[in-house]
Design a protein around this motif. Structure first.
Motif, mmCIF file in Angstrom:
data_model
loop_
_atom_site.group_PDB
_atom_site.id
_atom_site.type_symbol
_atom_site.label_atom_id
_atom_site.label_comp_id
_atom_site.label_asym_id
_atom_site.label_seq_id
_atom_site.Cartn_x
_atom_site.Cartn_y
_atom_site.Cartn_z
ATOM 1 N N VAL A 81 15.930 -22.513 46.273
ATOM 2 C CA VAL A 81 15.171 -22.365 47.504
ATOM 3 C C VAL A 81 14.722 -20.913 47.549
ATOM 4 O O VAL A 81 15.519 -19.998 47.369
ATOM 5 N N GLN A 82 13.449 -20.691 47.773
ATOM 6 C CA GLN A 82 12.915 -19.339 47.772
ATOM 7 C C GLN A 82 13.518 -18.528 48.913
ATOM 8 O O GLN A 82 13.596 -18.979 50.042
ATOM 9 N N ARG A 83 13.953 -17.297 48.610
ATOM 10 C CA ARG A 83 14.555 -16.440 49.633
ATOM 11 C C ARG A 83 13.512 -15.812 50.540
ATOM 12 O O ARG A 83 13.674 -15.745 51.738
ATOM 13 N N ASN A 84 12.480 -15.280 49.946
ATOM 14 C CA ASN A 84 11.424 -14.632 50.721
ATOM 15 C C ASN A 84 10.188 -15.506 50.667
ATOM 16 O O ASN A 84 9.721 -15.859 49.606
ATOM 17 N N ASP A 85 9.681 -15.811 51.818
ATOM 18 C CA ASP A 85 8.536 -16.692 51.903
ATOM 19 C C ASP A 85 7.339 -15.892 52.421
ATOM 20 O O ASP A 85 7.294 -15.554 53.607
ATOM 21 N N PRO A 86 6.376 -15.579 51.561
ATOM 22 C CA PRO A 86 5.238 -14.774 52.026
ATOM 23 C C PRO A 86 4.412 -15.473 53.105
ATOM 24 O O PRO A 86 3.825 -14.806 53.958
ATOM 25 N N ASP A 87 4.382 -16.803 53.095
ATOM 26 C CA ASP A 87 3.654 -17.516 54.148
ATOM 27 C C ASP A 87 4.270 -17.251 55.519
ATOM 28 O O ASP A 87 3.564 -17.052 56.505
ATOM 29 N N LEU A 88 5.601 -17.252 55.575
ATOM 30 C CA LEU A 88 6.281 -16.943 56.825
ATOM 31 C C LEU A 88 6.002 -15.509 57.250
ATOM 32 O O LEU A 88 5.765 -15.236 58.425
ATOM 33 N N ALA A 89 6.042 -14.589 56.306
ATOM 34 C CA ALA A 89 5.794 -13.184 56.629
ATOM 35 C C ALA A 89 4.392 -12.996 57.199
ATOM 36 O O ALA A 89 4.196 -12.240 58.153
ATOM 37 N N ILE A 90 3.430 -13.689 56.639
ATOM 38 C CA ILE A 90 2.055 -13.587 57.142
ATOM 39 C C ILE A 90 1.962 -14.140 58.560
ATOM 40 O O ILE A 90 1.416 -13.508 59.462
ATOM 41 N N LEU A 91 2.502 -15.348 58.783
ATOM 42 C CA LEU A 91 2.394 -15.994 60.095
ATOM 43 C C LEU A 91 3.144 -15.235 61.182
ATOM 44 O O LEU A 91 2.695 -15.152 62.324
ATOM 45 N N ARG B 169 4.058 -20.264 66.328
ATOM 46 C CA ARG B 169 4.685 -21.588 66.379
ATOM 47 C C ARG B 169 4.832 -22.181 64.983
ATOM 48 O O ARG B 169 5.883 -22.711 64.626
ATOM 49 N N GLN B 170 3.788 -22.077 64.167
ATOM 50 C CA GLN B 170 3.860 -22.617 62.811
ATOM 51 C C GLN B 170 4.891 -21.848 61.990
ATOM 52 O O GLN B 170 5.657 -22.433 61.234
ATOM 53 N N GLY B 171 4.922 -20.535 62.137
ATOM 54 C CA GLY B 171 5.912 -19.724 61.431
ATOM 55 C C GLY B 171 7.329 -20.086 61.836
ATOM 56 O O GLY B 171 8.236 -20.155 60.996
ATOM 57 N N ALA B 172 7.556 -20.340 63.128
ATOM 58 C CA ALA B 172 8.884 -20.720 63.604
ATOM 59 C C ALA B 172 9.301 -22.077 63.043
ATOM 60 O O ALA B 172 10.455 -22.269 62.641
ATOM 61 N N VAL B 173 8.376 -23.012 62.983
ATOM 62 C CA VAL B 173 8.669 -24.334 62.418
ATOM 63 C C VAL B 173 9.014 -24.200 60.931
ATOM 64 O O VAL B 173 9.989 -24.794 60.444
ATOM 65 N N MET B 174 8.243 -23.403 60.210
ATOM 66 C CA MET B 174 8.503 -23.213 58.781
ATOM 67 C C MET B 174 9.849 -22.515 58.549
ATOM 68 O O MET B 174 10.595 -22.870 57.637
ATOM 69 N N GLY C 14 4.119 -11.966 60.932
ATOM 70 C CA GLY C 14 3.859 -10.528 60.905
ATOM 71 C C GLY C 14 5.097 -9.736 60.542
ATOM 72 O O GLY C 14 5.428 -8.733 61.188
ATOM 73 N N LEU C 15 5.808 -10.173 59.508
ATOM 74 C CA LEU C 15 7.051 -9.521 59.090
ATOM 75 C C LEU C 15 6.835 -8.709 57.815
ATOM 76 O O LEU C 15 5.880 -8.947 57.070
ATOM 77 N N GLY C 16 7.751 -7.794 57.537
ATOM 78 C CA GLY C 16 7.719 -7.034 56.293
ATOM 79 C C GLY C 16 6.420 -6.252 56.134
ATOM 80 O O GLY C 16 5.983 -5.551 57.043
ATOM 81 N N SER C 17 5.807 -6.392 54.974
ATOM 82 C CA SER C 17 4.573 -5.651 54.709
ATOM 83 C C SER C 17 3.395 -6.177 55.529
ATOM 84 O O SER C 17 2.338 -5.552 55.553
#
Length: 111
Positions: free
Chosen positions: A89-99, A58-63, A101-104
């Motif tokens: 505006v940052q293209r890749n957001d590591p916080d989103l990836a963590i929340l 939910r937090q990742g979707a909001v972000m 479970g995307l990419g690495s």
């Protein structure tokens, strides 16, 4: 539309996250939230009621919705110009990836 607890992102959550108070943004926020919710179901499949989306999703979707909403006026990625030049505006957001479970941060899968 489903109840807010059954969708990963809500308009109210995105507006709160971005500190938006102008009602003229409502239509754009709704469009972005609906797109993100649809994408989340494609990526992760919706939980079967009465289960709810996990807090991290939910937090990742909001972000993600907030980032997409902010990018609507900056197709080239330029947020503003400061004394040191353009601010992007940052293209890749590591916080989103963590929340989310995307990419690495994706869980290993077989097949």
């Amino acid at each position: 539309m489903t109840t807010p607890m059954q969708t990963p992102a809500t308009e109210a959550a995105v507006k709160t996250y971005l500190r938006l108070a102008d009602p003229s943004d409502d239509a754009d926020v709704t469009t972005v939230v609906n797109a993100v919710n649809s994408l989340m179901v494609q990526w992760f499949s919706a939980p079967i009621p009465p289960q709810l989306w996990p807090e991290s999703k939910r937090q990742g979707a909001v972000m993600l919705a907030a980032r997409l909403f902010r990018r609507r006026n900056s197709p080239a990625g330029v947020e503003s110009f400061g004394e040191l030049g353009p601010i992007y505006v940052q293209r890749n957001d590591p916080d989103l990836a963590i929340l989310l479970g995307l990419g690495s941060y994706a869980r290993p899968a077989v097949g």
